[in-house]
Design an enzyme around this catalytic site. Structure first.
Site, PDB file in Angstrom:
ATOM      1  N   GLY A  55       0.850  -1.116  -0.031  1.00 37.43           N
ATOM      2  CA  GLY A  55       0.194  -0.010   0.072  1.00 37.43           C
ATOM      3  C   GLY A  55       0.839   1.086  -0.076  1.00 37.43           C
ATOM      4  N   CYS A  56       0.221   2.534  -0.233  1.00 35.21           N
ATOM      5  CA  CYS A  56       0.947   3.617  -0.551  1.00 35.21           C
ATOM      6  C   CYS A  56       1.564   4.075   0.915  1.00 35.21           C
ATOM      7  CB  CYS A  56       0.217   4.651  -1.163  1.00 35.21           C
ATOM      8  SG  CYS A  56      -1.649   4.510  -0.515  1.00 35.21           S
ATOM      9  N   TYR A  57       0.653   4.112   1.845  1.00 33.10           N
ATOM     10  CA  TYR A  57       1.002   4.607   3.316  1.00 33.10           C
ATOM     11  C   TYR A  57       2.149   3.696   3.777  1.00 33.10           C
ATOM     12  CZ  TYR A  57      -3.084   7.820   3.349  1.00 33.10           C
ATOM     13  OH  TYR A  57      -4.336   8.870   3.141  1.00 33.10           O
TER      14      TYR A  57
END
Lengths: 348, 348, 348, 348
Positions: free
Chosen positions: D151-153
């Site tokens: 995921g990005c976070y």
């Protein structure tokens, strides 16, 4: 093949930085030197941390840059300075591409009228070429010493009007051009008008009817129709970083129609990689050319007034400046015109 | 004095919400009811938390709203719906102000041509008045039952052109209008075109030459010069929340000049609180009218083509919608026109 | 009642301009004088055309302004200058409200540590009061001569933390505050960091762990719990014009829960018009306080780490500066605290 | 070498479109097929005009895409769908890279807890690998069939914390993570929260303390320190198109200091092309990673509370999604990790 040794004078302005970015991705160039008046002595990443590790060059003076004997020197400077530099360092470059306005005019009188002084070195202009590649690429010869890279507004406008004008589908009288430019077009120099809270959520026209790009626009349009063309041109400051969209209004000539105009554009640009003629019924959007060298053109009509409406958009920093400079360099050295310029637009 | 009991039909759209905001600050009105199709049954702060404590009304149906017998009902609805509502609930309101398009046209044929159907209730139109106050305030009588509140683009354009047209300082032929509107103008309904990442950093024309505001613009301009005027009108979507700026191009008539035009505007608008004629040499900016009912106009010329360039800007949600509706209400009830509308623009 | 004669020193900065805007709409004040170092000699609309016709005052020097004997003088100046001015012109004002940092500290040592110099005129501080009205309004007496108006970040943070701290529902140790401010918070002075293309589509922390608002925050929190509180505070520059949102992290004390915290806030703020406690399950948004004097607070929990998460937001120019100054003035003169501050937020 | 035949399932979302853009510029891949549920039957440029001439593929169904036997299939789909697809079409791909969440968890229980259902096909997870390349590249084997792209976070956070955690320079207890993401992170699906006028000039936290990326973050951090780590994580919606910045707060362990931390990061990332450790005293900015696969990290301290402050930023669409997927593909096939990912950030 040896890579072309390239230098960028004025590398810390927006157009200069975009050029650095493009040259770093170009397979046939080596970025050898960058200069800056304001930041001389610092390194490039001192000014732009984003370039750390990919361009760690020191910022030197323009004199030093020319003395480093680059094959190609790009200049991104205020009006008047490049001409002196090109003269002073003659022989130290094989090609100079000026992204400023010093080598854009065929007619010295026009230059003098709008820029307030005559040419300082007329002889330089004899071997210089102004080039929007899609219109003027044949003017670039193997020994062209100086290329006057076009302005951003004039590029969007000339590409938007050429096929209609050339085929006499619109009148060359009474053309109205309403252009909108992203804020990078106003440069990196600090001004109250471009201070964030004053620009954000704002919009206004500026230099209505008196912008210095007017004579450059008229020069190209006049060449196309082989007679003097006058236009009304009003630029606006658009609260986005990049992009120019020009909305152009012209009267259909007798017998012309939206569909005949569309066919003329299709035919004129069928082999032009960088020109995108949008399907009838859709509108060009600066989003669709962002970060790319494309020019997107859409055609519309107002039947009840017999008006052709052209919207033409480019990324002002790429096709309107650095990308077109690279395209011109590619032509001059016989590379495929697209070399280093095939980035797909970043649509968000 | 008893306060006017007001209701807003379509209170959860942008124009409706702006009207609610204005009515809450108006000293002579009581906001009594708000309706919404999409949110019926919720409270106003359920939809807009910012109104908690200042407007806690339930969102009811439009039928209930009319039955609550407001003095003034404002409608902010898609085309065609208001007419039916106004008819059905006749007698249940003393004034209905429609911010939609149902009561903007004198000529039913024009309405039918652009909206695809004839009037359903012709008699309603006999006692309805279209009013940009600075041009039409005298048409509003003490017993006017319905006011057709003008569109946002037409307001900016009519105010921008009136003095020049009325004084025959420009030709009424060949007028070109290039307008740019903030995204609230596209409404609160979700569309891909107004999804944040698709709108932000974007810019495009839409409905070039075929926007439904064209006949409304032409109606007003034709009245001013007492003959049929046709214009070319192209709107654009501007990546800001609020504001419209129209750039208008017209040919000077013989003998007219920028200074004579300037004097005509000064004279025409000398008693108009909401019209601001900017000093020559400066440009109108949407920033300077933000959140206010002002219209800011700047005048420019392109001498070499004999063109007058007018830029006229308003806040599309205030002077272009809710503010003008309040201004019209003020006139109808004999209040000072400025009542509730003296907010100074929020320049940042 | 005679209106209070008000003057604004530093009226051409953002906080000054917002104050001018608010005072023009305040029923009990008369804006009598505005001063500016940079623009002295020009009129207010020369600098801000949006004020034409509503505030046409000349920009005078601060000396002249004080000599014009205003009842209330507001100062919006860099650190250190107001103290000298307040001393020099003692007796020429009945109340001075400083929107800068000169009168925010009880403890001279703290001021000296963060601002690099001791107080120049200690006696002035004896009759000065620091006031976030919801916490300190009782400190303002009828003869208070100077009010130190709080900083924007500290306002959002103290209001966000007070009920939890006061009721010992969270630990006063280890509080982490992550704040984000709109660009007006960085002032109207030109910097590369706030040049539009460098700020737009950008985001970064600045002065992480060393911002001058830290001691002001800690002073207020320490008063609340009557012991020394230390916090970690990191501000960020948010690419919007207005608004501050502070996200605050604190550990629940034994037995405390989200619902007990919620009840404590409800109770603490039940009579506070300007504090809006958002329903559990919703999030405070700067949009909902824009252009208003409201502070919106939402409460959340991270159960698996026992953390209370508070988001508190204000309009940095209103509740964070000019609005709070007006609120403090209202208290000092016995007006209803809300006077001139009832604008409903502009949610778009 | 034959080019890898690639397909993108879910090619009309933002992550899918960014992947298409990257694959078109990758020298060793051929983009062979794109699928979409919503736009099946249209061509790619019908949906995204910007790709006209560079990707004119038809949008087919995912079944057809798998049947076209791509070497690599990238999936960008809502949770739960990819697992079924991977199972159904087993044998029809040599590598499947899932940009969704189906293959990110080692522990099925955690997946079930946060996503509400157990794995449908446990055996698929045995030969799947989760990979942030800088941390997990060695886990990718020549026969890895499925890569769970992070995921990005979590990417911004794990890269920001790894060296400090690994070297025990900070406590793994009490870590607070305040993240801010551009709006593309919320997807291309229309919502009121991401409608332009509601997002522009707005800012808020969402899913405070309960975002589904929390377990993914904790899984990686726990692996680094070989014990269970719990963090407090709050994401915010940032009004920009692209970019994530995570501000991370952690307590120094005894004896650790900013300079020792800095050295640890320098050492840990000295051979990592995509990780940029910013000089002490400067702040990471999403502008400096825009459109690139870089992760920029800056380190700060709050001495008076003994807190290390890390800001870590990436382009959420590149290093946070499509770029990292390409990087993982490069590893799996033995290409230089940088292949196709050397674009210099677009700093404006």
């Amino acid at each position: 093949m040896n890579k072309l040794k390239c230098g960028v004078v004025g590398a810390t302005g927006y157009a200069g930085a975009e050029l650095v970015r493009l040259l770093l991705n170009h397979p046939f160039t080596e970025l050898a030197a960058v200069s800056s008046v304001s930041y001389e002595g610092q390194t490039y990443p001192d000014v732009f941390p984003a370039f750390a590790g990919v361009c760690d060059l020191p910022l030197i003076s323009s004199d030093e840059l020319f003395e480093s004997r680059c094959d190609v020197v790009f200049t991104a400077l205020p009006a008047g300075i490049t001409e002196e530099m090109a003269y002073k360092h003659k022989g130290l470059y094989s090609l100079l591409i000026d992204m400023g306005s010093d080598f854009r005019f065929d007619d010295e009188e026009i230059y003098e009228k709008w820029y307030g002084k005559p040419y300082a070195h007329k002889e330089l202009h004899l071997n210089s070429v102004y080039s929007i590649p899609e219109l003027h690429r044949d003017n670039i010869k193997a020994d062209t010493a100086i290329i006057g890279n076009p302005g951003c507004y004039p590029t969007s406008i000339a590409l938007g009007l050429m096929p209609a004008l050339k085929n006499a589908l619109i009148s060359s009288d009474g053309i109205v051009i309403d252009s909108k430019s992203g804020v990078t077009g106003a440069g990196r120099k600090l001004t109250q008008e471009t201070h964030y809270p004053d620009t954000n959520e704002s919009f206004n026209a500026y230099k209505a009817g008196s912008h210095r790009h007017t004579p450059e626009i008229e020069q190209t349009l006049s060449q196309i129709v082989s007679k003097s063309v006058k236009v009304t041109f009003v630029p606006h400051l658009l609260p986005v970083n990049r992009g120019i969209l020009s909305t152009i209004y012209a009267k259909f000539t007798e017998g012309a129609s939206l569909s005949s105009v569309y066919e003329a554009y299709k035919s004129a640009y069928k082999d032009e990689y960088f020109i995108r003629l949008e399907p009838l019924g859709t509108s060009a959007n600066i989003r669709n050319v962002r970060n790319s060298n494309f020019c997107s053109i859409s055609l519309h009509e107002d039947k009840h007034t017999g008006t052709l409406i052209i919207t033409s958009c480019i990324d002002n920093m790429v096709k309107g400046a650095a990308g077109q400079a690279v395209q011109n360099m590619n032509i001059r050295y016989g590379f495929d015109e697209k070399t280093g310029l095939t980035t797909v637009p970043a649509i968000f």
